[in-house]
Scaffold this motif. Structure first.
Motif, PDB file in Angstrom:
ATOM      1  N   LEU A   7       2.378  -7.686  11.666  1.00 29.99           N
ATOM      2  CA  LEU A   7       2.281  -8.670  10.586  1.00 29.99           C
ATOM      3  C   LEU A   7       3.676  -9.141  10.193  1.00 29.99           C
ATOM      4  N   LYS A  52       3.162 -11.474   4.681  1.00 32.28           N
ATOM      5  CA  LYS A  52       1.717 -11.221   4.669  1.00 32.28           C
ATOM      6  C   LYS A  52       1.416  -9.777   4.256  1.00 32.28           C
ATOM      7  N   LEU A  53       2.194  -8.848   4.788  1.00 35.42           N
ATOM      8  CA  LEU A  53       2.009  -7.441   4.400  1.00 35.42           C
ATOM      9  C   LEU A  53       2.240  -7.308   2.892  1.00 35.42           C
ATOM     10  N   TRP A 107      -0.671  -8.748   0.747  1.00 41.26           N
ATOM     11  CA  TRP A 107      -1.878  -7.906   0.770  1.00 41.26           C
ATOM     12  C   TRP A 107      -1.683  -6.628  -0.046  1.00 41.26           C
ATOM     13  N   LEU A 108      -0.466  -6.058  -0.005  1.00 40.85           N
ATOM     14  CA  LEU A 108      -0.208  -4.874  -0.830  1.00 40.85           C
ATOM     15  C   LEU A 108      -0.281  -5.244  -2.308  1.00 40.85           C
ATOM     16  N   LEU A 126      -2.101  -7.689  -3.559  1.00 42.19           N
ATOM     17  CA  LEU A 126      -3.511  -7.898  -3.885  1.00 42.19           C
ATOM     18  C   LEU A 126      -4.241  -6.552  -4.052  1.00 42.19           C
ATOM     19  N   ALA A 127      -3.828  -5.551  -3.273  1.00 45.36           N
ATOM     20  CA  ALA A 127      -4.427  -4.217  -3.432  1.00 45.36           C
ATOM     21  C   ALA A 127      -4.147  -3.696  -4.846  1.00 45.36           C
ATOM     22  N   VAL A 147      -6.425  -5.434  -7.253  1.00 47.02           N
ATOM     23  CA  VAL A 147      -7.786  -4.876  -7.236  1.00 47.02           C
ATOM     24  C   VAL A 147      -7.857  -3.702  -8.208  1.00 47.02           C
ATOM     25  N   MET A 148      -6.799  -2.880  -8.211  1.00 42.20           N
ATOM     26  CA  MET A 148      -6.794  -1.726  -9.110  1.00 42.20           C
ATOM     27  C   MET A 148      -6.680  -2.164 -10.573  1.00 42.20           C
ATOM     28  N   LEU A 173      -3.922 -16.819  -0.231  1.00 38.07           N
ATOM     29  CA  LEU A 173      -4.600 -15.518  -0.348  1.00 38.07           C
ATOM     30  C   LEU A 173      -4.707 -15.113  -1.816  1.00 38.07           C
TER      31      LEU A 173
END
Lengths: 100, 196
Positions: B15, B19-20, B23-24, B26-27, B30-31, B177
């Motif tokens: 990646l 992008k990495l 996504w981290l 976005l993780a 989520v929390m 994203l």
């Protein structure tokens, strides 16, 4: 991304189809709520099932998760586990006997 | 000096770093929202008189906002596609449409909040309204943040696009994203707060 123009055009057609599906599912959510033909418990389950379908469509196609790198899947799987733990915390409060 | 692997993927992760990174991020988001959803569940399970959302809220505004955000997700992904096809004019058009739809969402939210305050409904009025204002307020801040980034890319991105279109397209994908994630959160907020 390094995708060819033809490939991107194909993606664009898929995006429009997903858009149509999302609109239909939104109408289904509102319709089920307006018509009130289901008992409360079933209505909750249906609304959440439709939300899950819509979220999956957004994630799979708009966020390109249908064809993503393996590392992203691992990150998301780990996140999902922690997310479930978070949602289970309220259930654990049912076993809290200190207050009684 | 530039951070390496911002355009081409790193050999070990497969990646690019942007992008990495997104996504981290976005993780972690989520929390953040997960904690608030868990709070909602706990409050609801522990309450003897949890009201139906319709007692305080108008689901039609939320349904319209759902359609607005879904449409903005499509314009966002089209903006990325146009940038990938090296058509900056159309990229800018779709990106400005995305920002415009973000504005529409915020205006509807303003109308909704105003109606609550006119009826003297505040976060302190009821625990349901407390979690409603917290969840939708935090979500609204995310919409605002996405609009700033997307607006910047649309209005000031041309120079960067001309210098390195592939890097620019990656940036559009990353901001996209985030925008889709904001849409995703709303997809759950709509039934949970307004209909159930």
């Amino acid at each position: 991304m390094g995708k060819s123009h033809a490939e991107i055009s194909r993606h664009m057609r898929v995006y429009l189809m997903v858009f149509g599906a999302l609109l239909v599912l939104t109408a289904a959510t509102v319709g089920a709520w307006k018509l009130e033909f289901l008992p409360a418990g079933a209505a909750v389950a249906l609304a959440l099932a439709i939300a899950l379908c819509k979220a999956s469509l957004v994630a799979l196609y708009f966020m390109h998760l249908s064809a993503e790198n393996k590392m992203i899947y691992w990150i998301l799987a780990l996140t999902f586990v922690f997310f479930l733990v978070l949602l289970l915390v309220p259930v654990l409060t049912a076993f809290d006997v200190i207050a009684y | 000096m530039l951070i390496p692997h911002i355009v081409k993927p790193r050999p070990d992760t497969g990646l690019n770093n942007g992008k990495l990174g997104i996504w981290l991020f976005l993780a972690s988001e989520v929390m953040l929202f997960g904690a608030l959803f868990a709070t909602y569940l706990m409050l609801r399970m522990g309450s003897n008189d949890w009201p139906l959302g319709t007692k305080y809220l108008d689901p039609m505004w939320a349904a319209i906002n759902t359609i607005v955000l879904i449409t903005s997700s499509v314009t966002m992904v089209m903006a990325w596609a146009m940038s990938a096809k090296r058509n900056f004019a159309k990229f800018r058009l779709f990106m400005l449409l995305t920002v415009g739809l973000g504005f529409v969402f915020m205006i509807i939210k303003y109308i909704e909040y105003s109606a609550k305050f006119d009826h003297h409904y505040y976060p302190s009025t009821h625990v349901f309204l407390a979690i409603y204002f917290t969840l939708t307020g935090l979500h609204g801040l995310h919409v605002l943040g996405g609009m700033v980034v997307n607006g910047y890319l649309a209005l000031f991105g041309k120079k960067h696009y001309e210098q390195d279109p592939e890097w620019f397209t990656n940036r559009v994908e990353h901001s996209g994203l985030f925008w889709h994630f904001v849409d995703l959160v709303w997809i759950f907020l709509f039934p949970i707060l307004y209909l159930l």
